[in-house]
Motif scaffolding. Structure first.
Motif, mmCIF file in Angstrom:
data_model
loop_
_atom_site.group_PDB
_atom_site.id
_atom_site.type_symbol
_atom_site.label_atom_id
_atom_site.label_comp_id
_atom_site.label_asym_id
_atom_site.label_seq_id
_atom_site.Cartn_x
_atom_site.Cartn_y
_atom_site.Cartn_z
ATOM 1 N N CYS A 95 3.051 -0.188 -6.122
ATOM 2 C CA CYS A 95 2.583 0.277 -4.809
ATOM 3 C C CYS A 95 1.677 1.495 -5.008
ATOM 4 N N ASP A 96 0.866 1.794 -3.987
ATOM 5 C CA ASP A 96 -0.108 2.887 -4.135
ATOM 6 C C ASP A 96 0.460 4.229 -3.711
ATOM 7 N N TRP A 97 1.360 4.208 -2.702
ATOM 8 C CA TRP A 97 1.889 5.445 -2.139
ATOM 9 C C TRP A 97 3.370 5.264 -1.849
ATOM 10 N N VAL A 98 4.109 6.358 -1.951
ATOM 11 C CA VAL A 98 5.523 6.369 -1.536
ATOM 12 C C VAL A 98 5.689 7.534 -0.572
ATOM 13 N N LEU A 99 6.227 7.255 0.616
ATOM 14 C CA LEU A 99 6.632 8.344 1.516
ATOM 15 C C LEU A 99 8.160 8.366 1.475
ATOM 16 N N ALA A 100 8.704 9.309 0.692
ATOM 17 C CA ALA A 100 10.158 9.396 0.513
ATOM 18 C C ALA A 100 10.743 10.191 1.674
ATOM 19 N N LYS A 101 11.613 9.526 2.468
ATOM 20 C CA LYS A 101 12.150 10.161 3.681
ATOM 21 C C LYS A 101 13.455 10.894 3.353
ATOM 22 N N ALA A 111 15.664 12.183 5.971
ATOM 23 C CA ALA A 111 16.561 12.375 7.127
ATOM 24 C C ALA A 111 18.014 12.057 6.789
ATOM 25 N N ASP A 112 18.242 11.174 5.804
ATOM 26 C CA ASP A 112 19.624 10.808 5.456
ATOM 27 C C ASP A 112 20.197 11.718 4.367
ATOM 28 N N GLU A 113 19.501 12.813 4.047
ATOM 29 C CA GLU A 113 20.046 13.755 3.050
ATOM 30 C C GLU A 113 20.793 14.879 3.764
ATOM 31 N N ASP A 114 21.712 15.491 3.031
ATOM 32 C CA ASP A 114 22.549 16.532 3.623
ATOM 33 C C ASP A 114 21.841 17.886 3.513
ATOM 34 N N THR A 115 20.773 18.053 4.280
ATOM 35 C CA THR A 115 19.967 19.276 4.219
ATOM 36 C C THR A 115 19.831 19.851 5.631
ATOM 37 N N VAL A 116 19.500 21.121 5.725
ATOM 38 C CA VAL A 116 19.389 21.757 7.051
ATOM 39 C C VAL A 116 18.220 21.143 7.821
ATOM 40 N N GLY A 117 17.040 21.150 7.212
ATOM 41 C CA GLY A 117 15.877 20.527 7.834
ATOM 42 C C GLY A 117 15.656 19.146 7.225
ATOM 43 N N VAL A 118 14.594 18.479 7.651
ATOM 44 C CA VAL A 118 14.259 17.168 7.075
ATOM 45 C C VAL A 118 12.953 17.331 6.305
ATOM 46 N N GLU A 119 12.963 16.937 5.040
ATOM 47 C CA GLU A 119 11.732 16.981 4.256
ATOM 48 C C GLU A 119 11.357 15.566 3.820
ATOM 49 N N ASN A 120 10.163 15.145 4.203
ATOM 50 C CA ASN A 120 9.622 13.870 3.736
ATOM 51 C C ASN A 120 8.503 14.190 2.752
ATOM 52 N N VAL A 121 8.441 13.467 1.647
ATOM 53 C CA VAL A 121 7.431 13.797 0.632
ATOM 54 C C VAL A 121 6.555 12.580 0.335
ATOM 55 N N LEU A 122 5.245 12.832 0.357
ATOM 56 C CA LEU A 122 4.280 11.772 0.048
ATOM 57 C C LEU A 122 3.863 11.867 -1.420
ATOM 58 N N TYR A 123 3.970 10.739 -2.120
ATOM 59 C CA TYR A 123 3.524 10.651 -3.520
ATOM 60 C C TYR A 123 2.419 9.595 -3.608
ATOM 61 N N THR A 135 0.857 -1.182 0.000
ATOM 62 C CA THR A 135 0.000 0.000 0.000
ATOM 63 C C THR A 135 0.896 1.235 0.000
ATOM 64 N N LEU A 136 1.882 1.195 0.891
ATOM 65 C CA LEU A 136 2.752 2.351 1.103
ATOM 66 C C LEU A 136 4.173 1.851 1.323
ATOM 67 N N VAL A 137 5.146 2.510 0.675
ATOM 68 C CA VAL A 137 6.550 2.142 0.871
ATOM 69 C C VAL A 137 7.285 3.370 1.400
ATOM 70 N N THR A 138 8.244 3.156 2.321
ATOM 71 C CA THR A 138 8.888 4.280 3.022
ATOM 72 C C THR A 138 10.415 4.264 2.849
ATOM 73 N N PRO A 139 10.912 4.491 1.628
ATOM 74 C CA PRO A 139 12.367 4.462 1.438
ATOM 75 C C PRO A 139 13.035 5.741 1.950
ATOM 76 N N ASN A 140 14.266 5.620 2.474
ATOM 77 C CA ASN A 140 15.061 6.825 2.682
ATOM 78 C C ASN A 140 15.722 7.159 1.338
#
Ligand code: PLP
Length: 267
Positions: A169-175, A177-189, A137-142
């Protein structure tokens, strides 16, 4: 709450004896959010709070026998898949869940430990894409897992997410936290692309088991019939809460305080 009102979540994941990630994280999360965890172990790992040193997979037939026995008894409302470790276990789980196609499945495609060690054999990646994503239904890759699963053709996060969606799959929540960014952005597709971006403060320090916490929280929300975009927001809020209540019991990373506040009445 009566125990019968606790929705059952079937958890298929590995054991982390430091208690930071894996099955302990999943059980704590599902319990803290009012679900009943049904734990099916895929593997034992040797690890501490700093890194993982060895993975010993369970016999694939024993993994599916555990899950099939529970599915025949408990009213499972959602499945959370974490560490599968080998292609053979991944295939066996896909084949079992293919017979339960009505069940929502949250797939955390665990490949690497927070300390950087490989937790899964490379052949599992193709099994995830070809056999497990069609059931998820949903996959949560970093970010790293998204690149490894989507392949090198896709150039950015959205096109990588679309590759995973095209696998079924129906949804992807791309995490992020392991990116070199100031804040953390997770994106739902969703099936038609971008749905929502979630921005979080990057908390200081390193954490062990944050991905497990998020995926188990998602599975519990979905088990409670919460629609996916709201489940994604709620599960991230719970994970942020657990990270803000983290503690450092060993010499390595912090462990999320998933049970923070539990038992306070006992003083
Ligand atoms: N599952 C197991 C059994 C693990 O040992 C780990 C990491 O060490 C993970 C999953 C993934 O952990 P995280 O939530 O930190 O990505």
């Amino acid at each position: 709450m009566a125990e019968t009102e606790r929705p059952c979540v079937l958890i298929i994941s590995g054991n982390d004896p430091s208690g930071g990630a894996g099955m302990a994280a999943d059980i704590q999360t599902v319990s803290a959010l009012g679900g009943h965890p049904a734990p099916v172990l895929t593997s034992l790992t040797v690890q501490d709070t700093a890194n993982a040193y060895r993975v010993s997979p369970v016999d694939p037939g024993l993994v599916t026998e555990q899950a099939a026995t529970v599915l025949a008894d408990l009213p499972v409302r959602a499945v959370k898949i974490g560490l599968l470790a080998t292609a053979e276990i991944g295939s066996a789980v896909a084949s079992l869940l293919g017979d339960h196609s009505n069940l929502p499945v949250v797939l955390d495609p665990v490949l690497v430990a927070a300390g950087g060690a490989d937790l899964a054999e490379q052949a599992l990646e193709a099994v995830i894409v070809e056999q497990l994503l069609p059931l998820a239904t949903l996959v949560t890759p970093n970010a790293l897992e998204l690149v490894r699963l989507a392949g090198s053709q896709a150039a950015d996060r959205e096109s990588r997410a679309r590759v995973l969606l095209s696998s079924g799959c129906d949804w992807v929540l791309a995490k992020g936290a392991d990116e070199d960014t100031v804040g953390v952005e997770n994106v739902l597709y969703g099936k038609s692309g971008f749905v929502e971006s979630f921005r979080w403060t990057r908390l200081p320090g390193h954490y062990h088991g944050s991905g497990c916490t998020l995926a188990a929280a998602l599975a519990t929300m979905i088990a409670k019939s919460v629609p996916i975009p709201r489940a994604a927001a709620d599960a991230q809020r719970y994970t942020d809460f657990a990270l803000r209540n983290a503690f450092r019991p060993g010499r390595g990373q912090n462990i999320p305080g998933r049970m923070a506040g539990a038992g306070h009445r006992l003083g």
